[in-house]
Design an enzyme around this catalytic site. Structure first.
Site, PDB file in Angstrom:
ATOM      1  N   SER B  57       0.804  -1.227   0.000  1.00  0.00           N
ATOM      2  CA  SER B  57       0.000   0.000   0.000  1.00  0.00           C
ATOM      3  C   SER B  57       0.841   1.285   0.000  1.00  0.00           C
ATOM      4  O   SER B  57       0.468   2.241  -0.663  1.00  0.00           O
ATOM      5  CB  SER B  57      -1.016  -0.004   1.144  1.00  0.00           C
ATOM      6  OG  SER B  57      -0.399   0.091   2.389  1.00  0.00           O
ATOM      7  N   GLN B  77      -4.366  -6.429 -23.490  1.00  0.00           N
ATOM      8  CA  GLN B  77      -3.633  -7.275 -22.554  1.00  0.00           C
ATOM      9  C   GLN B  77      -3.159  -6.435 -21.358  1.00  0.00           C
ATOM     10  O   GLN B  77      -3.257  -6.851 -20.212  1.00  0.00           O
ATOM     11  CB  GLN B  77      -2.430  -7.895 -23.275  1.00  0.00           C
ATOM     12  CG  GLN B  77      -1.838  -9.117 -22.612  1.00  0.00           C
ATOM     13  CD  GLN B  77      -2.768 -10.308 -22.643  1.00  0.00           C
ATOM     14  OE1 GLN B  77      -3.714 -10.350 -23.406  1.00  0.00           O
ATOM     15  NE2 GLN B  77      -2.512 -11.264 -21.763  1.00  0.00           N
ATOM     16  N   TRP B  78      -2.682  -5.259 -21.640  1.00  0.00           N
ATOM     17  CA  TRP B  78      -2.193  -4.313 -20.615  1.00  0.00           C
ATOM     18  C   TRP B  78      -3.311  -3.984 -19.646  1.00  0.00           C
ATOM     19  O   TRP B  78      -3.179  -4.108 -18.434  1.00  0.00           O
ATOM     20  CB  TRP B  78      -1.743  -3.040 -21.327  1.00  0.00           C
ATOM     21  CG  TRP B  78      -0.828  -2.124 -20.588  1.00  0.00           C
ATOM     22  CD1 TRP B  78      -0.947  -1.657 -19.318  1.00  0.00           C
ATOM     23  CD2 TRP B  78       0.376  -1.549 -21.119  1.00  0.00           C
ATOM     24  NE1 TRP B  78       0.085  -0.822 -19.030  1.00  0.00           N
ATOM     25  CE2 TRP B  78       0.905  -0.731 -20.118  1.00  0.00           C
ATOM     26  CE3 TRP B  78       1.020  -1.625 -22.343  1.00  0.00           C
ATOM     27  CZ2 TRP B  78       2.084  -0.003 -20.313  1.00  0.00           C
ATOM     28  CZ3 TRP B  78       2.182  -0.893 -22.527  1.00  0.00           C
ATOM     29  CH2 TRP B  78       2.708  -0.109 -21.523  1.00  0.00           C
ATOM     30  N   GLU B 100      -8.037   6.498 -23.728  1.00  0.00           N
ATOM     31  CA  GLU B 100      -7.529   6.051 -25.014  1.00  0.00           C
ATOM     32  C   GLU B 100      -8.364   6.583 -26.173  1.00  0.00           C
ATOM     33  O   GLU B 100      -9.525   6.952 -26.012  1.00  0.00           O
ATOM     34  CB  GLU B 100      -7.459   4.528 -25.069  1.00  0.00           C
ATOM     35  CG  GLU B 100      -8.797   3.855 -25.212  1.00  0.00           C
ATOM     36  CD  GLU B 100      -8.694   2.329 -25.327  1.00  0.00           C
ATOM     37  OE1 GLU B 100      -7.853   1.723 -24.661  1.00  0.00           O
ATOM     38  OE2 GLU B 100      -9.496   1.772 -26.094  1.00  0.00           O
ATOM     39  N   SER B 102     -10.462   6.153 -29.659  1.00  0.00           N
ATOM     40  CA  SER B 102     -11.466   5.141 -30.017  1.00  0.00           C
ATOM     41  C   SER B 102     -11.701   5.130 -31.516  1.00  0.00           C
ATOM     42  O   SER B 102     -11.899   6.180 -32.137  1.00  0.00           O
ATOM     43  CB  SER B 102     -12.780   5.431 -29.296  1.00  0.00           C
ATOM     44  OG  SER B 102     -13.839   4.736 -29.918  1.00  0.00           O
ATOM     45  N   LEU B 190       3.027   3.375  -8.319  1.00  0.00           N
ATOM     46  CA  LEU B 190       4.188   2.490  -8.413  1.00  0.00           C
ATOM     47  C   LEU B 190       3.768   1.050  -8.107  1.00  0.00           C
ATOM     48  O   LEU B 190       4.325   0.091  -8.665  1.00  0.00           O
ATOM     49  CB  LEU B 190       5.273   2.965  -7.428  1.00  0.00           C
ATOM     50  CG  LEU B 190       6.671   2.438  -7.671  1.00  0.00           C
ATOM     51  CD1 LEU B 190       7.121   2.674  -9.100  1.00  0.00           C
ATOM     52  CD2 LEU B 190       7.652   3.095  -6.705  1.00  0.00           C
ATOM     53  N   HIS B 195       3.279  -4.119 -10.610  1.00  0.00           N
ATOM     54  CA  HIS B 195       2.428  -5.277 -10.877  1.00  0.00           C
ATOM     55  C   HIS B 195       2.432  -5.584 -12.370  1.00  0.00           C
ATOM     56  O   HIS B 195       2.571  -6.735 -12.785  1.00  0.00           O
ATOM     57  CB  HIS B 195       1.003  -5.002 -10.403  1.00  0.00           C
ATOM     58  CG  HIS B 195       0.023  -6.082 -10.764  1.00  0.00           C
ATOM     59  ND1 HIS B 195       0.048  -7.322 -10.176  1.00  0.00           N
ATOM     60  CD2 HIS B 195      -0.972  -6.119 -11.666  1.00  0.00           C
ATOM     61  CE1 HIS B 195      -0.899  -8.070 -10.710  1.00  0.00           C
ATOM     62  NE2 HIS B 195      -1.526  -7.362 -11.622  1.00  0.00           N
ATOM     63  N   ARG B 200       4.732  -9.301 -16.952  1.00  0.00           N
ATOM     64  CA  ARG B 200       5.464  -9.513 -18.203  1.00  0.00           C
ATOM     65  C   ARG B 200       6.442 -10.667 -18.099  1.00  0.00           C
ATOM     66  O   ARG B 200       6.797 -11.277 -19.109  1.00  0.00           O
ATOM     67  CB  ARG B 200       6.203  -8.221 -18.569  1.00  0.00           C
ATOM     68  CG  ARG B 200       7.651  -8.426 -18.951  1.00  0.00           C
ATOM     69  CD  ARG B 200       8.526  -7.274 -18.420  1.00  0.00           C
ATOM     70  NE  ARG B 200       9.205  -7.644 -17.199  1.00  0.00           N
ATOM     71  CZ  ARG B 200      10.524  -7.724 -17.095  1.00  0.00           C
ATOM     72  NH1 ARG B 200      11.279  -7.438 -18.119  1.00  0.00           N
ATOM     73  NH2 ARG B 200      11.078  -8.071 -15.940  1.00  0.00           N
TER      74      ARG B 200
END
Lengths: 233, 233, 233, 233
Positions: B57, B77-78, B100, B102, B190, B195, B200
């Site tokens: 945390s 996937q990200w 993002e 579209s 972070l 994570h 990866r």
């Protein structure tokens, strides 16, 4: 009725339900040591009040599970409406479970959504998103056939690549994937289900996803008649 | 260095950073009225302890913002690794922002990821996901060219449909969209960044997304050297 | 200014900030390959549009970190407004980090919030929550003193129990904990910060937490003047 | 059995359940068009695999609803284990609904948890949290009586303040609230329920909350015998 077909190949199936209109009423009255066993006038007034004032937390204690078979573009929009919008547009932790098939390792043959010749729509007049009226059957016919042909080419190349030993995660680059069908289980609270249904009425919602929302309403309404009426009006 | 190219057309750009290794140390010690202003031995021991024990945390108080340009299959996937896995695999609320572009209303011409002739990979030997060794250049050459051709066909049909008045949300059905580039801003703690980086290294992570993860590491490491070392080892 | 005192013992300190009004503008325009470097008229119009239409996701890319010292009842209400309301009232994933001191093992001596004799408020006339006008100083004086006395008794018993070897997690049962001060770090997006600020204006928000919200506004406004004006009006 | 008493005044009641071990099995196999209707050896192996590898998303499709009556310190710890830990320690979006009574406007008379004379515990030897062995009955007797007395004083002052017109949100400052009982509904996925149960086995988990976790196990186990065995071992 527990299964409704959508378009030629898709469907929604109601797998399971937990709770009733009473579940919501009793969750809302947790402060008092009272429990309703039959939905009365006061209970319906309370449901109206909760829905009107946006106090939707009690609607999280009732849930339903669906199995859905739909094109990838519908699945992504659906996911964005619920899990995504919870994270992005601050419309709420969605209280959803979602397990879907993945083209990275599924080997069953891909199937695709192809609009029929009378289902192609024009671009909307005064909006960047959504669509306008239906186009003529002549244009529709042209693009239904072209899409079918392009899908055949894509699937052929995909299968040839797999046969040549290319990994599935790269071979899928050949697939016109917006229209590719996937299957998933969706378990969601009544709060989340009604949020999804309400999104569909927005003028920029895509016709294809609205058809699925209509199926969800038909399946869920008999289980939560009073709540649903208030939540989606 | 604030921008790293990935593949031929993609990139990651570090837009902004908040905090340092000290931010984490001080958040972890909130119970005591002490604040560190220079990272000392005790502070590094504390970072080691927090990372080792999974008390992540405090790592949520340091953040970075990136601009990313990548194929849709990498973006999905990200998103699944972070926002999705938070919801699905119980790996944590991701503390991420994500905006993002579209394809439902963007009109800029679509660009696509096409593996070069030496970048096509075989299917893995003992796994349903991921990929194995590189395939020969001959096979690679064949599929690079075929993919380029299919994309040309798809884009032509897409543009013809738009020109004929078909709405963008249906016209996109012609696009081989797994490889289509999109652009997005990602702001993440972070905790969330590390994570993502850890995902990866899983043996079933797709090579294309690992290339992006490597760029993220290079950009972020100078800002949180001690924390990152503990979090991703 | 980076620290503002609240009541006699509490405070809010601005520890760190990431981004500016431009951060939000650029995140909103991710679809176009444009970036603003100076906030112009168009940018401000865009901020107005985003806030008015509830498209708050771009506001998640700007963040701030605070250290707060406040009574437990304020901390719990705060947490409920943000993390809790995200989960319960569907007001959005809060994109917050929160690390607080815990009475289960902190050994620093507890301190308490005691309203002054002119700060006690009456119960509201037409509402179940919140409060009405200030009560007379006479009544206030009586309860300020009684509360002080009760806290002394509670703390004495708490400390005696600890001295007799009772575990802290049971000894705390003696503490009138609603008024006990705790310290925490809160890192939050501008979306979450403004959500918190807006909650305070509700007529049933407790005066004590409104005082903290006012401090947050003063600290954050110089960093996001245009955004904040739109978000909290 | 649908209700289990905990301590003298508390309880857990199982209100509703959705799904069975088969629900999880079928959600995990969504990629294949197969559905199990009787739990066989393969299905149990799959449950073992999912639990062991941490692929817990299929466990989100089964849910249960509980009504709980417990001291505030238990409720806060519970909430922190699930909703809170989802946000803070990256242990997962909790898929929970939670509606509780609030002391800010409830008027029913407060009741309190008072450990009996043989239930007071010592501080742990080598830990900052948790507790050690039981203390002698003599010390226990002293503190049970003192706590009872302090609660009487607090409640008297609270009620006198209310009678003098003080608002409930300030009057509650007199209550030794850690031990005050509240009532809530908790609807949670099997993923979240098992996460909660696992937390209880940590050596720093408070005895009082472990007693509630034990009741949860007894109530839920008959409904998901195979899943629960794998999830909590």
């Amino acid at each position: 009725m527990t299964k409704i077909n959508v378009h030629e190949l898709g469907y929604v199936r109601l797998v399971n339900v937990m709770g009733s209109d009473l579940t919501i009423v009793n969750a809302a009255r947790v402060s008092y040591e009272k429990e309703s066993f039959n939905l009365n006038e006061n209970d319906i007034s309370l449901l109206k009040f909760l829905a009107r004032e946006g106090h939707t937390s009690p609607f999280r204690h009732a849930l339903a599970q669906f199995e859905i078979y739909a094109p990838l573009m519908v699945a992504r929009q659906w996911w964005k409406y619920i899990v995504g919008s919870a994270h992005m547009e601050a419309t709420g932790d969605s209280m959803d479970a979602w397990n879907e098939s993945s083209r990275r390792y599924v080997t069953e043959e891909p199937t695709f959504y192809i609009p029929k010749n009378n289902e192609w729509r024009s671009k909307p007049l005064n909006s960047k998103q959504g669509s306008g009226d239906y186009l003529g059957i002549e244009i529709g016919d042209k693009y239904s056939k072209e899409l079918e042909k392009l899908i055949e080419l894509g699937v052929s190349a995909y299968e040839a690549a797999l046969a040549d030993g290319v990994c599935a995660e790269q071979a899928r680059l050949f697939l016109p994937s917006y229209g590719m069908y996937i299957r998933w289980y969706w378990t969601a609270s009544l709060q989340s289900i009604s949020h999804f249904i309400v999104q569909r009425s927005k003028k920029d919602a895509q016709k294809e996803i609205r058809d699925y929302a209509t199926a969800i309403i038909e399946l869920i309404k008999p289980h939560f008649p009073a709540s649903l009426e208030e939540l989606i009006k």
